[in-house]
Design a protein around this motif. Sequence first.
Motif, PDB file in Angstrom:
ATOM      1  N   ALA A 101      17.864  48.579  46.432  1.00  0.00           N
ATOM      2  CA  ALA A 101      18.249  49.433  47.589  1.00  0.00           C
ATOM      3  C   ALA A 101      19.184  48.775  48.511  1.00  0.00           C
ATOM      4  O   ALA A 101      20.167  49.414  48.963  1.00  0.00           O
ATOM      5  N   ARG A 102      19.228  47.449  48.618  1.00  0.00           N
ATOM      6  CA  ARG A 102      20.162  46.739  49.479  1.00  0.00           C
ATOM      7  C   ARG A 102      21.754  46.862  48.967  1.00  0.00           C
ATOM      8  O   ARG A 102      22.738  47.167  49.630  1.00  0.00           O
ATOM      9  N   GLU A 103      21.670  46.609  47.665  1.00  0.00           N
ATOM     10  CA  GLU A 103      22.842  46.773  47.075  1.00  0.00           C
ATOM     11  C   GLU A 103      23.520  48.159  46.953  1.00  0.00           C
ATOM     12  O   GLU A 103      24.755  48.492  47.479  1.00  0.00           O
ATOM     13  N   ARG A 104      22.811  49.224  46.957  1.00  0.00           N
ATOM     14  CA  ARG A 104      23.131  50.537  46.909  1.00  0.00           C
ATOM     15  C   ARG A 104      23.574  50.792  48.440  1.00  0.00           C
ATOM     16  O   ARG A 104      24.631  51.448  48.523  1.00  0.00           O
ATOM     17  N   SER A 105      23.093  50.247  49.399  1.00  0.00           N
ATOM     18  CA  SER A 105      23.291  50.684  50.762  1.00  0.00           C
ATOM     19  C   SER A 105      24.599  50.002  51.227  1.00  0.00           C
ATOM     20  O   SER A 105      25.437  50.501  51.680  1.00  0.00           O
ATOM     21  N   VAL A 106      24.738  48.901  50.589  1.00  0.00           N
ATOM     22  CA  VAL A 106      25.971  47.958  50.726  1.00  0.00           C
ATOM     23  C   VAL A 106      27.289  48.781  50.267  1.00  0.00           C
ATOM     24  O   VAL A 106      28.367  48.979  50.888  1.00  0.00           O
ATOM     25  N   VAL A 107      27.182  49.146  48.694  1.00  0.00           N
ATOM     26  CA  VAL A 107      27.938  49.949  48.283  1.00  0.00           C
ATOM     27  C   VAL A 107      28.270  51.201  49.090  1.00  0.00           C
ATOM     28  O   VAL A 107      29.437  51.689  49.040  1.00  0.00           O
ATOM     29  N   ARG A 108      27.448  52.124  49.359  1.00  0.00           N
ATOM     30  CA  ARG A 108      27.409  53.438  50.254  1.00  0.00           C
ATOM     31  C   ARG A 108      28.405  52.935  51.144  1.00  0.00           C
ATOM     32  O   ARG A 108      29.303  53.818  51.668  1.00  0.00           O
ATOM     33  N   GLY A 109      28.113  51.904  52.058  1.00  0.00           N
ATOM     34  CA  GLY A 109      28.880  51.658  53.349  1.00  0.00           C
ATOM     35  C   GLY A 109      30.454  51.390  52.976  1.00  0.00           C
ATOM     36  O   GLY A 109      31.175  51.719  53.677  1.00  0.00           O
ATOM     37  N   ILE A 110      30.802  50.816  51.932  1.00  0.00           N
ATOM     38  CA  ILE A 110      32.094  50.257  51.518  1.00  0.00           C
ATOM     39  C   ILE A 110      32.633  51.424  51.075  1.00  0.00           C
ATOM     40  O   ILE A 110      33.840  52.145  51.341  1.00  0.00           O
ATOM     41  N   ALA A 111      31.965  52.707  50.452  1.00  0.00           N
ATOM     42  CA  ALA A 111      32.370  53.943  50.014  1.00  0.00           C
ATOM     43  C   ALA A 111      32.813  54.756  51.166  1.00  0.00           C
ATOM     44  O   ALA A 111      33.808  55.657  51.298  1.00  0.00           O
ATOM     45  N   TYR A 156      36.546  43.253  26.309  1.00  0.00           N
ATOM     46  CA  TYR A 156      36.902  41.961  26.813  1.00  0.00           C
ATOM     47  C   TYR A 156      37.846  41.930  28.007  1.00  0.00           C
ATOM     48  O   TYR A 156      37.888  41.695  28.952  1.00  0.00           O
ATOM     49  N   ALA A 157      38.807  42.998  27.433  1.00  0.00           N
ATOM     50  CA  ALA A 157      39.893  43.373  28.113  1.00  0.00           C
ATOM     51  C   ALA A 157      39.438  44.163  29.680  1.00  0.00           C
ATOM     52  O   ALA A 157      40.037  43.849  30.803  1.00  0.00           O
ATOM     53  N   GLU A 158      38.419  45.074  29.355  1.00  0.00           N
ATOM     54  CA  GLU A 158      37.982  45.690  30.297  1.00  0.00           C
ATOM     55  C   GLU A 158      37.557  44.900  31.796  1.00  0.00           C
ATOM     56  O   GLU A 158      37.615  44.749  33.028  1.00  0.00           O
ATOM     57  N   ARG A 159      36.568  43.943  31.045  1.00  0.00           N
ATOM     58  CA  ARG A 159      35.900  42.761  32.062  1.00  0.00           C
ATOM     59  C   ARG A 159      36.846  41.945  32.703  1.00  0.00           C
ATOM     60  O   ARG A 159      36.952  41.984  33.972  1.00  0.00           O
ATOM     61  N   PHE A 160      38.084  41.524  31.813  1.00  0.00           N
ATOM     62  CA  PHE A 160      39.081  40.883  32.780  1.00  0.00           C
ATOM     63  C   PHE A 160      40.004  41.427  33.733  1.00  0.00           C
ATOM     64  O   PHE A 160      40.060  40.883  34.875  1.00  0.00           O
ATOM     65  N   LEU A 161      40.074  42.602  33.396  1.00  0.00           N
ATOM     66  CA  LEU A 161      40.881  43.544  34.485  1.00  0.00           C
ATOM     67  C   LEU A 161      40.061  43.966  35.531  1.00  0.00           C
ATOM     68  O   LEU A 161      40.532  43.787  36.784  1.00  0.00           O
ATOM     69  N   ALA A 162      38.760  44.092  35.489  1.00  0.00           N
ATOM     70  CA  ALA A 162      37.658  44.363  36.489  1.00  0.00           C
ATOM     71  C   ALA A 162      37.877  43.199  37.187  1.00  0.00           C
ATOM     72  O   ALA A 162      37.518  43.486  38.624  1.00  0.00           O
ATOM     73  N   SER A 209      29.109  43.033  40.276  1.00  0.00           N
ATOM     74  CA  SER A 209      29.046  42.339  38.754  1.00  0.00           C
ATOM     75  C   SER A 209      28.270  43.386  37.851  1.00  0.00           C
ATOM     76  O   SER A 209      28.542  43.446  36.770  1.00  0.00           O
ATOM     77  N   LYS A 210      27.150  43.912  38.427  1.00  0.00           N
ATOM     78  CA  LYS A 210      26.229  44.960  37.795  1.00  0.00           C
ATOM     79  C   LYS A 210      26.977  45.918  37.199  1.00  0.00           C
ATOM     80  O   LYS A 210      26.819  46.444  36.208  1.00  0.00           O
ATOM     81  N   LEU A 211      27.954  46.606  38.017  1.00  0.00           N
ATOM     82  CA  LEU A 211      28.777  47.655  37.707  1.00  0.00           C
ATOM     83  C   LEU A 211      30.045  47.370  37.064  1.00  0.00           C
ATOM     84  O   LEU A 211      30.470  48.476  36.170  1.00  0.00           O
ATOM     85  N   GLY A 212      30.262  46.213  36.873  1.00  0.00           N
ATOM     86  CA  GLY A 212      31.610  45.848  36.124  1.00  0.00           C
ATOM     87  C   GLY A 212      32.602  46.387  36.956  1.00  0.00           C
ATOM     88  O   GLY A 212      33.831  46.768  36.197  1.00  0.00           O
ATOM     89  N   LEU A 213      32.594  46.097  38.256  1.00  0.00           N
ATOM     90  CA  LEU A 213      33.798  46.853  38.873  1.00  0.00           C
ATOM     91  C   LEU A 213      34.027  45.581  40.096  1.00  0.00           C
ATOM     92  O   LEU A 213      33.278  44.959  40.335  1.00  0.00           O
ATOM     93  N   SER A 214      35.277  45.471  40.433  1.00  0.00           N
ATOM     94  CA  SER A 214      35.634  44.562  41.526  1.00  0.00           C
ATOM     95  C   SER A 214      36.257  45.146  42.934  1.00  0.00           C
ATOM     96  O   SER A 214      35.835  44.391  43.736  1.00  0.00           O
ATOM     97  N   SER A 215      37.193  46.032  42.754  1.00  0.00           N
ATOM     98  CA  SER A 215      37.768  46.592  43.834  1.00  0.00           C
ATOM     99  C   SER A 215      37.005  47.484  44.765  1.00  0.00           C
ATOM    100  O   SER A 215      36.118  48.053  44.115  1.00  0.00           O
ATOM    101  N   ARG A 216      37.551  47.513  45.980  1.00  0.00           N
ATOM    102  CA  ARG A 216      36.992  48.257  46.661  1.00  0.00           C
ATOM    103  C   ARG A 216      37.120  49.955  46.413  1.00  0.00           C
ATOM    104  O   ARG A 216      36.257  50.909  46.486  1.00  0.00           O
ATOM    105  N   ALA A 217      38.287  50.049  45.972  1.00  0.00           N
ATOM    106  CA  ALA A 217      38.597  51.392  45.191  1.00  0.00           C
ATOM    107  C   ALA A 217      37.660  51.673  44.177  1.00  0.00           C
ATOM    108  O   ALA A 217      37.067  52.890  44.158  1.00  0.00           O
ATOM    109  N   ALA A 218      37.477  50.905  43.344  1.00  0.00           N
ATOM    110  CA  ALA A 218      36.629  51.074  41.954  1.00  0.00           C
ATOM    111  C   ALA A 218      35.279  51.427  42.410  1.00  0.00           C
ATOM    112  O   ALA A 218      34.436  52.361  41.807  1.00  0.00           O
ATOM    113  N   LEU A 219      34.723  50.728  43.372  1.00  0.00           N
ATOM    114  CA  LEU A 219      33.281  50.851  43.930  1.00  0.00           C
ATOM    115  C   LEU A 219      33.312  52.308  44.674  1.00  0.00           C
ATOM    116  O   LEU A 219      32.191  52.856  44.280  1.00  0.00           O
ATOM    117  N   THR A 220      34.449  52.556  45.401  1.00  0.00           N
ATOM    118  CA  THR A 220      34.090  53.756  45.917  1.00  0.00           C
ATOM    119  C   THR A 220      34.211  54.896  45.082  1.00  0.00           C
ATOM    120  O   THR A 220      33.543  55.951  45.343  1.00  0.00           O
TER     121      THR A 220
END
Length: 213
Positions: free
Chosen positions: A152-162, A91-97, A190-201
Amino acid sequence: MIRVFLVDDHPVVRAGVRFILERSGEVTVVGEAISGEEALEKLAKTATEVDLAILDLSLPGIDGIACARRLKALRPNLKLLALSMHEEAEYAERFLAAGGSGYLGKSSIEYELMDAVKALARGEHYVPQDLLYAMIQHRQEEPRPTPEVLTARERSVVRGIAMGMTYKQIAAELELSEKTVATYRERAASKLGLSSRAALTRWALEVGLLDET
């Protein structure tokens, strides 16, 4: 003076938290809400400066984690502290994310609330030591999500962000609207449990997403 907004559907809890905060002489409670929807409505309309929102996770309507995401979108500089009956690491991890800066079990309110509030006001994070240890253990035991959890689209977007691309650049490359890119990014986060650009990267680098063609 630290300006705090309280979000909890139990009046006794709100009264107790307000008492602890205001007896310190360092905090003023500038508003209260009994649900996430009410908190968002009030904070969208008021011009009052708010440094910190304290919210329960088990709210009627949208829960505390969804509320945290929307509050950060509404007021990016607002610090968020969860007070929850759930003291498990997940729960703490999800809230911080979701954008939270601190997490405290309701059993610790009397002893640690002011420490947490002051830490967040200084720009720090706050998690009790025993819960922090549990989070570290949970993180070590939990397998890292693989790229296959994303479309595939979600991966492409995250790749671009990274790669440091803006939404506009990603949209042009994928021939999508910026709004659609933002939607794919939110779904991936949401699927990865990550929120920030840095975490996704960081995730994209760890799983080799940038190596995909």
